[in-house]
Design an enzyme around this catalytic site. Sequence first.
Site, PDB file in Angstrom:
ATOM      1  N   ARG A 194      -8.068   6.663   8.950  1.00 44.38           N
ATOM      2  CA  ARG A 194      -7.107   5.681   8.443  1.00 44.38           C
ATOM      3  C   ARG A 194      -5.798   5.757   9.209  1.00 44.38           C
ATOM      4  O   ARG A 194      -5.327   6.836   9.550  1.00 44.38           O
ATOM      5  CB  ARG A 194      -6.866   5.899   6.942  1.00 44.38           C
ATOM      6  CG  ARG A 194      -8.113   5.570   6.134  1.00 44.38           C
ATOM      7  CD  ARG A 194      -7.837   5.259   4.681  1.00 44.38           C
ATOM      8  NE  ARG A 194      -9.077   4.770   4.058  1.00 44.38           N
ATOM      9  CZ  ARG A 194      -9.408   3.488   3.923  1.00 44.38           C
ATOM     10  NH1 ARG A 194      -8.575   2.543   4.352  1.00 44.38           N
ATOM     11  NH2 ARG A 194     -10.548   3.146   3.369  1.00 44.38           N
ATOM     12  N   ASP A 195      -5.237   4.582   9.497  1.00 42.09           N
ATOM     13  CA  ASP A 195      -3.945   4.514  10.182  1.00 42.09           C
ATOM     14  C   ASP A 195      -2.867   5.082   9.262  1.00 42.09           C
ATOM     15  O   ASP A 195      -2.852   4.839   8.063  1.00 42.09           O
ATOM     16  CB  ASP A 195      -3.626   3.063  10.556  1.00 42.09           C
ATOM     17  CG  ASP A 195      -2.507   2.968  11.583  1.00 42.09           C
ATOM     18  OD1 ASP A 195      -2.784   2.545  12.718  1.00 42.09           O
ATOM     19  OD2 ASP A 195      -1.352   3.310  11.249  1.00 42.09           O
ATOM     20  N   ILE A 196      -1.960   5.853   9.839  1.00 41.27           N
ATOM     21  CA  ILE A 196      -0.917   6.516   9.053  1.00 41.27           C
ATOM     22  C   ILE A 196       0.098   5.506   8.514  1.00 41.27           C
ATOM     23  O   ILE A 196       0.772   5.765   7.519  1.00 41.27           O
ATOM     24  CB  ILE A 196      -0.225   7.605   9.911  1.00 41.27           C
ATOM     25  CG1 ILE A 196       0.441   8.651   9.030  1.00 41.27           C
ATOM     26  CG2 ILE A 196       0.763   7.013  10.898  1.00 41.27           C
ATOM     27  CD1 ILE A 196       0.835   9.916   9.772  1.00 41.27           C
ATOM     28  N   ASN A 214      -5.020  -3.091  21.317  1.00 42.18           N
ATOM     29  CA  ASN A 214      -3.841  -3.234  22.168  1.00 42.18           C
ATOM     30  C   ASN A 214      -4.055  -2.410  23.435  1.00 42.18           C
ATOM     31  O   ASN A 214      -4.515  -1.263  23.357  1.00 42.18           O
ATOM     32  CB  ASN A 214      -2.603  -2.727  21.420  1.00 42.18           C
ATOM     33  CG  ASN A 214      -2.326  -3.525  20.158  1.00 42.18           C
ATOM     34  OD1 ASN A 214      -2.469  -4.736  20.154  1.00 42.18           O
ATOM     35  ND2 ASN A 214      -1.952  -2.857  19.086  1.00 42.18           N
ATOM     36  N   GLU A 249       0.795   1.706  21.824  1.00 40.80           N
ATOM     37  CA  GLU A 249       1.720   2.840  21.648  1.00 40.80           C
ATOM     38  C   GLU A 249       1.054   4.177  21.938  1.00 40.80           C
ATOM     39  O   GLU A 249       1.687   5.081  22.474  1.00 40.80           O
ATOM     40  CB  GLU A 249       2.285   2.834  20.228  1.00 40.80           C
ATOM     41  CG  GLU A 249       3.265   1.675  20.001  1.00 40.80           C
ATOM     42  CD  GLU A 249       3.676   1.517  18.555  1.00 40.80           C
ATOM     43  OE1 GLU A 249       3.408   2.433  17.748  1.00 40.80           O
ATOM     44  OE2 GLU A 249       4.253   0.468  18.244  1.00 40.80           O
ATOM     45  N   VAL A 250      -0.185   4.312  21.555  1.00 39.84           N
ATOM     46  CA  VAL A 250      -0.886   5.586  21.759  1.00 39.84           C
ATOM     47  C   VAL A 250      -1.875   5.419  22.918  1.00 39.84           C
ATOM     48  O   VAL A 250      -2.785   4.586  22.844  1.00 39.84           O
ATOM     49  CB  VAL A 250      -1.629   6.026  20.481  1.00 39.84           C
ATOM     50  CG1 VAL A 250      -2.372   7.338  20.729  1.00 39.84           C
ATOM     51  CG2 VAL A 250      -0.662   6.171  19.316  1.00 39.84           C
ATOM     52  N   HIS A 296      -8.240   2.743  21.342  1.00 48.05           N
ATOM     53  CA  HIS A 296      -8.592   2.655  19.919  1.00 48.05           C
ATOM     54  C   HIS A 296      -8.713   1.203  19.500  1.00 48.05           C
ATOM     55  O   HIS A 296      -8.022   0.335  20.034  1.00 48.05           O
ATOM     56  CB  HIS A 296      -7.558   3.363  19.038  1.00 48.05           C
ATOM     57  CG  HIS A 296      -6.147   2.946  19.308  1.00 48.05           C
ATOM     58  ND1 HIS A 296      -5.423   3.436  20.371  1.00 48.05           N
ATOM     59  CD2 HIS A 296      -5.325   2.080  18.674  1.00 48.05           C
ATOM     60  CE1 HIS A 296      -4.214   2.903  20.372  1.00 48.05           C
ATOM     61  NE2 HIS A 296      -4.132   2.061  19.353  1.00 48.05           N
ATOM     62  N   HIS A 310      -8.254  -1.155  16.137  1.00 44.45           N
ATOM     63  CA  HIS A 310      -7.788  -1.261  14.755  1.00 44.45           C
ATOM     64  C   HIS A 310      -8.795  -2.123  14.000  1.00 44.45           C
ATOM     65  O   HIS A 310      -9.140  -3.212  14.468  1.00 44.45           O
ATOM     66  CB  HIS A 310      -6.441  -1.974  14.674  1.00 44.45           C
ATOM     67  CG  HIS A 310      -5.306  -1.294  15.387  1.00 44.45           C
ATOM     68  ND1 HIS A 310      -4.306  -0.625  14.719  1.00 44.45           N
ATOM     69  CD2 HIS A 310      -4.998  -1.198  16.704  1.00 44.45           C
ATOM     70  CE1 HIS A 310      -3.423  -0.148  15.594  1.00 44.45           C
ATOM     71  NE2 HIS A 310      -3.821  -0.482  16.810  1.00 44.45           N
TER      72      HIS A 310
HETATM   73  P1  5GP Z   1      -1.213   0.950  19.022  1.00 42.23           P
HETATM   74  O1  5GP Z   1       0.129   0.309  18.920  1.00 42.23           O
HETATM   75  O2  5GP Z   1      -1.257   2.016  20.085  1.00 42.23           O
HETATM   76  O3  5GP Z   1      -2.323  -0.042  19.130  1.00 42.23           O
HETATM   77  O4  5GP Z   1      -1.466   1.642  17.625  1.00 42.23           O
HETATM   78  C1  5GP Z   1      -1.259   2.985  17.365  1.00 42.23           C
HETATM   79  C2  5GP Z   1      -1.479   3.198  15.882  1.00 42.23           C
HETATM   80  O5  5GP Z   1      -1.557   4.586  15.650  1.00 42.23           O
HETATM   81  C3  5GP Z   1      -0.343   2.662  14.986  1.00 42.23           C
HETATM   82  O6  5GP Z   1      -0.872   1.698  14.091  1.00 42.23           O
HETATM   83  C4  5GP Z   1       0.166   3.902  14.272  1.00 42.23           C
HETATM   84  O7  5GP Z   1       0.495   3.664  12.926  1.00 42.23           O
HETATM   85  C5  5GP Z   1      -0.996   4.865  14.397  1.00 42.23           C
HETATM   86  N1  5GP Z   1      -0.616   6.266  14.411  1.00 42.23           N
HETATM   87  C6  5GP Z   1       0.357   6.844  15.163  1.00 42.23           C
HETATM   88  N2  5GP Z   1       0.415   8.161  14.927  1.00 42.23           N
HETATM   89  C7  5GP Z   1      -0.561   8.435  14.021  1.00 42.23           C
HETATM   90  C8  5GP Z   1      -1.007   9.648  13.394  1.00 42.23           C
HETATM   91  O8  5GP Z   1      -0.491  10.734  13.618  1.00 42.23           O
HETATM   92  N3  5GP Z   1      -2.055   9.525  12.525  1.00 42.23           N
HETATM   93  C9  5GP Z   1      -2.646   8.330  12.266  1.00 42.23           C
HETATM   94  N4  5GP Z   1      -3.667   8.337  11.383  1.00 42.23           N
HETATM   95  N5  5GP Z   1      -2.257   7.179  12.842  1.00 42.23           N
HETATM   96  C10 5GP Z   1      -1.229   7.229  13.706  1.00 42.23           C
END
Ligand code: 5GP
Length: 129
Positions: free
Chosen positions: A34-36, A97, A105-106, A110, A112
């Site tokens: 689950r997303d945080i 993304n 961001e990460v 991944h 979503h």
């Molecule tokens: P992006 O913007 O890279 O597509 O999405 C990264 C997602 O990772 C964001 O929705 C953010 O809430 C989630 N996220 C970032 N850090 C953590 C974490 O430590 N644990 C979890 N479960 N989700 C995270």
Amino acid sequence: MAYEYDDQNIFAKILRGEIPNSTVLETEHCLAFRDITPLAPDHVLVIPKGPYVTYDHFALEASAAEIVDFTRTIGKVCDMLGVRPGFDGDGFRLIVNSGTNGVQEVPHMHTHIMAGRWLGHMLPSAKQD
Ligand code: 5GP
């Protein structure tokens, strides 16, 4: 040019068990959790266990077994969440993304999975932001 994977990214730490997560499903090649910061009642991230940076990296260099497992895991999570349209749910959205313009961001690939509410149209406007 080669893809450069940063093994200090937050999802790499989750995969190594250095940071806790709320696991939905784990398979041979993938982890779904689950997303945080959920943006919908159901907001699950599916990641490959392999060191892939972006979607194109995964699509071009992952093995067939990894790609099949990833795709099937998304289907299984949708089933577990009860969001499959026409079965027991009202649908969902997948978002991947990638890179700067994709606002990733990460830097560990991944998908979503978002569901549980009306998610609106795909993009507000190409000219906003
Ligand atoms: P992006 O913007 O890279 O597509 O999405 C990264 C997602 O990772 C964001 O929705 C953010 O809430 C989630 N996220 C970032 N850090 C953590 C974490 O430590 N644990 C979890 N479960 N989700 C995270």
